[in-house]
Write a protein that holds these residues in place. Structure first.
Motif, PDB file in Angstrom:
ATOM      1  N   THR A  96      19.289  25.215  37.969  1.00  0.00           N
ATOM      2  CA  THR A  96      20.209  24.095  38.139  1.00  0.00           C
ATOM      3  C   THR A  96      21.435  24.486  38.959  1.00  0.00           C
ATOM      4  N   ASP A 102      13.930  17.606  40.034  1.00  0.00           N
ATOM      5  CA  ASP A 102      13.823  18.650  39.012  1.00  0.00           C
ATOM      6  C   ASP A 102      12.566  18.461  38.164  1.00  0.00           C
ATOM      7  N   GLU A 103      11.927  19.554  37.835  1.00  0.00           N
ATOM      8  CA  GLU A 103      10.803  19.566  36.897  1.00  0.00           C
ATOM      9  C   GLU A 103       9.701  18.576  37.244  1.00  0.00           C
ATOM     10  N   GLY A 124      13.398  21.862  30.250  1.00  0.00           N
ATOM     11  CA  GLY A 124      14.583  21.610  31.082  1.00  0.00           C
ATOM     12  C   GLY A 124      15.850  21.354  30.315  1.00  0.00           C
TER      13      GLY A 124
HETATM   14 MG    MG Z   1      15.920  23.094  34.627  1.00  0.00          MG
END
Ligand code: MG
Ligand code: ADP
Length: 683
Positions: A297, A390-391, A544
């Motif tokens: 991140t 993200d992810e 996450g």
């Molecule tokens: Mg993450």
């Protein structure tokens, strides 16, 4: 259509085959077999040798045999339950062909009296007389019967006979395609051609001959075509000239200096790679891959601040609202006050949303966080310079390609995934992207102590948890995965919740697949705020989310999970500074093999290594649901056994890229093998 050098024959419709009518075609379509090429990968599993024929007197009862006979007399009883019989003979004896549920007309047609007919089937015995029941291999043309007949794992409703018939048609019309590989490559497979390889592959004596040159060559074709398509996509994306970002490294560094930790070497390396892309005039299309908790991140936020300082906007998309909010909060925390940060949430009021949309269009917002909602059509950016996702390891090539087109020419794309996978798979799945890897974890991170425990010893586990709760720590309790049924999954979580609630009143909360989204968010937020000590759940807690205060995870029925999955679950703890623990629970004593697997987990905290081991044990399809995501379904190639071919393909692609070789000669290969049909305009 029978052009012997044209690959297009293989792409023609199934109905161009003799013996394939609408019914068969539809049955095959259900199995994703849409053209002749698809059928080529329906390989024989075993075979029946019907090539030798016997005389009636030598027939062996109970065996499949072939015999040439002359029908002498029909016996069609008028009683319903009795079968129709045809008395047949040769010069050595007699045999009955027996038919249940067949029309007289049909029987008379296939067994005309006085003609020589060849029949093959299992020889039976009824009242001391030979018989063959419902013979399927039956013809006046004995050559059709006296063959080796391949057995396939059959599509329901399509008989072995039809399969053999249609496959032999395709094989005998197989085009002789000109060689697409370089001399160097093809020499590694003893220069065996594609055409010959396919023919060999279908020969019954070659069933399971994985080491053979023809098998290896075809597996290589498959891998190579995937990589070539990836390479072409990458080239296409890079072709766009974009406005390069002017980086302000001193602003970036002052932000880094204000963090309460220092970046790991891998974080710095990844950031540098991203920065290089941002400041180049080629579009970035990069994957940041790093284990859970490796600190992706912050790297993405540093890239964001660089983009913003260069006068562009940034959009960061997370799979869930909670995660989006966590990233948003972090940005609020570390970015200078003059940066305009917003989040679009499903919960935002209509008025607020409208205001945000307007601000994005006027460039009064520098960075926006949200779920997929931020990529709706109505969301318009004035000057979007970077998209971060993200992810999203389940995005396929097609979805990624669309994404890279979306932001407009000046927009770079960064994807992040916490799914470490073996190298061969990374090349296959993410080969269209450049790759940055964070392998090393932050120094401050303590290893997660991993224990295994028999379920019968649950009291010990409860004692341990009690101690942790007293230290104000939090616990994840993951309930057994019951593969067969979601319903059972759910009820086992509920039961465990009831059980733990009695032991720890008012301290336990529950999350399962049926919890609705709103409620789920509330529960997670409450847990995050330490309002509950134990979160009981099925496997649905997302990757996450950072729960710095949770330091224990209990995983029940741990043998139901793969190593990678256990590792990923385990990664939900150990983000804070406390010692953390993972307890794997088992119903019964572990087998030697299971012990070996668990030892890998106990000894290593390296997701990449664990995924390699996992793949060796369970096969690649099972690793973290890649099978379900349908990203790649190789027909022959196997990332475990053919890892040398994957490396060879990678080298060859690099050579082709470096020498800027004309790839039009690969057109048949790509047209045949690329199911996604991404490259339409090659050559
Ligand atoms: Mg993450
Ligand atoms: P992931 O790679 O799984 O997305 P995160 O970015 O969520 O991991 O980071 C996990 C935690 O580690 C966060 O709390 C973050 O602040 C912290 N972190 C990130 N980088 C470092 C570092 N270099 N040293 C110490 N802690 C770090």
């Amino acid at each position: 259509m029978n052009n012997k050098t044209n690959y297009q024959y293989l792409l023609s419709d199934l109905s161009s085959l003799k013996g394939v009518g609408t019914k068969t075609k539809n049955l095959l379509k259900k199995k994703n077999i849409n053209n002749l090429f698809d059928l080529l990968w329906k390989l024989p599993k075993s075979y029946t040798d019907r090539s030798l024929s016997s005389k009636i007197k030598d027939l062996k009862i109970g065996e499949i045999q072939t015999v040439t006979i002359i029908p002498q007399k029909y016996n069609f009883p008028r009683v319903r339950k009795l079968p129709n019989r045809v008395l047949c003979s040769d010069e050595t004896g007699v045999i009955d062909c027996v038919f249940f549920n067949s029309y007289e007309g049909y029987i008379k047609k296939i067994l005309p009296l006085g003609r020589e007919i060849t029949v093959s089937g299992k020889i039976g015995n009824y009242r001391n007389k030979y018989q063959i029941t419902n013979p399927k291999y039956i013809s006046e043309d004995s050559a059709l019967i006296k063959q080796v007949h391949n057995k396939y794992s059959l599509t329901e409703g399509v008989s072995e006979k039809i399969y053999n018939k249609i496959l032999s048609q395709i094989i005998s019309n197989l085009p002789d395609l000109s060689e697409w590989h370089s001399k160097n490559i093809i020499s590694k497979f003893q220069s065996i051609s594609w055409n010959k390889s396919i023919k060999e592959l279908h020969k019954p004596e070659n069933i399971g001959n994985y080491k053979s040159n023809f098998y290896q060559r075809l597996a290589f074709d498959e891998i190579f075509s995937t990589f070539l398509v990836n390479s072409e996509i990458r080239k296409k994306i890079k072709k766009f000239k974009k406005k390069n970002k002017i980086l302000n490294i001193s602003k970036q560094n002052s932000l880094i200096n204000n963090l309460d930790f220092s970046l790991t070497n891998d974080q710095i390396k990844s950031l540098n790679e991203i920065n290089k892309d941002l400041s180049s005039s080629k579009k970035m299309f990069r994957l940041l891959q790093g284990d859970v908790g490796s600190g992706k991140t912050i790297v993405s936020l540093l890239a964001s601040i660089n983009t913003i300082n260069s006068g562009f906007q940034v959009a960061l998309m997370a799979p869930t609202e909670i995660l989006a909010r966590q990233h948003y909060n972090l940005a609020k925390n570390i970015f200078p006050k003059n940066i305009n940060i917003e989040i679009i949430s499903g919960k935002s009021e209509y008025k607020k949303k409208k205001e945000i949309l307007k601000k994005l269009e006027d460039k009064q917002i520098d960075i926006i966080f949200g779920t997929h909602a931020i990529f709706q059509k109505k969301v318009i950016f004035k000057k979007l310079g970077l998209i971060i996702i993200d992810e999203q390891h389940k995005f396929g090539v097609n979805q990624r390609k669309k994404l890279s087109d979306k932001g407009g020419v000046d927009c770079d794309v960064l994807l992040m995934t916490a799914t470490p996978i073996p190298r061969t798979l990374t090349m296959t799945i993410y080969g269209d992207m450049d790759l940055s890897i964070i392998r090393e974890k932050p120094m401050s991170r303590k290893p997660i102590k991993t224990y295994s425990k028999l379920e019968a010893k649950i009291e010990d586990v409860l004692k341990f948890i009690n101690k942790e709760i007293k230290l104000n720590n939090q616990i994840f309790w993951v309930c057994p995965l019951i593969e067969e049924s979601k319903k059972l999954d759910h009820s086992s979580a509920v039961k465990k919740f009831e059980y733990l609630k009695k032991k720890f009143p008012n301290q336990v909360c529950l999350l399962h697949g049926k919890t609705d989204v709103e409620e789920k968010n509330t529960i997670l937020e409450n847990f995050l705020k330490n309002k509950f000590k134990i979160l009981v759940s099925t496997t649905i807690i997302e990757v996450g989310i950072d729960f710095p205060n949770a330091n224990v995870i209990v995983i029940e029925n741990a043998n139901k999970f793969g190593l990678s999955q256990l590792h990923q679950l385990r990664g939900r703890v150990g983000r804070g500074n406390n010692d953390s623990t993972c307890i794997l629970m088992f119903k019964s004593n572990l087998s030697e093999n299971a012990k070996k697997r668990i030892k890998i987990l106990k000894d290593s905290n390296d997701g990449f290594l664990i995924s390699e081991e996992d793949m060796k044990i369970r096969g690649f399809g099972d690793i973290l649901g890649f099978k379900q995501s349908g990203i790649k379904n190789f027909k022959l190639a196997d990332p475990i056994h053919n890892s040398d071919l994957f490396l060879l393909a990678e080298q060859e692609i690099k050579r082709i890229e470096n020498t800027k070789e004309d790839i039009s000669k690969f057109k048949p290969l790509i047209k045949l093998y690329d199911r996604a049909d991404i490259i339409n305009d090659i050559a």
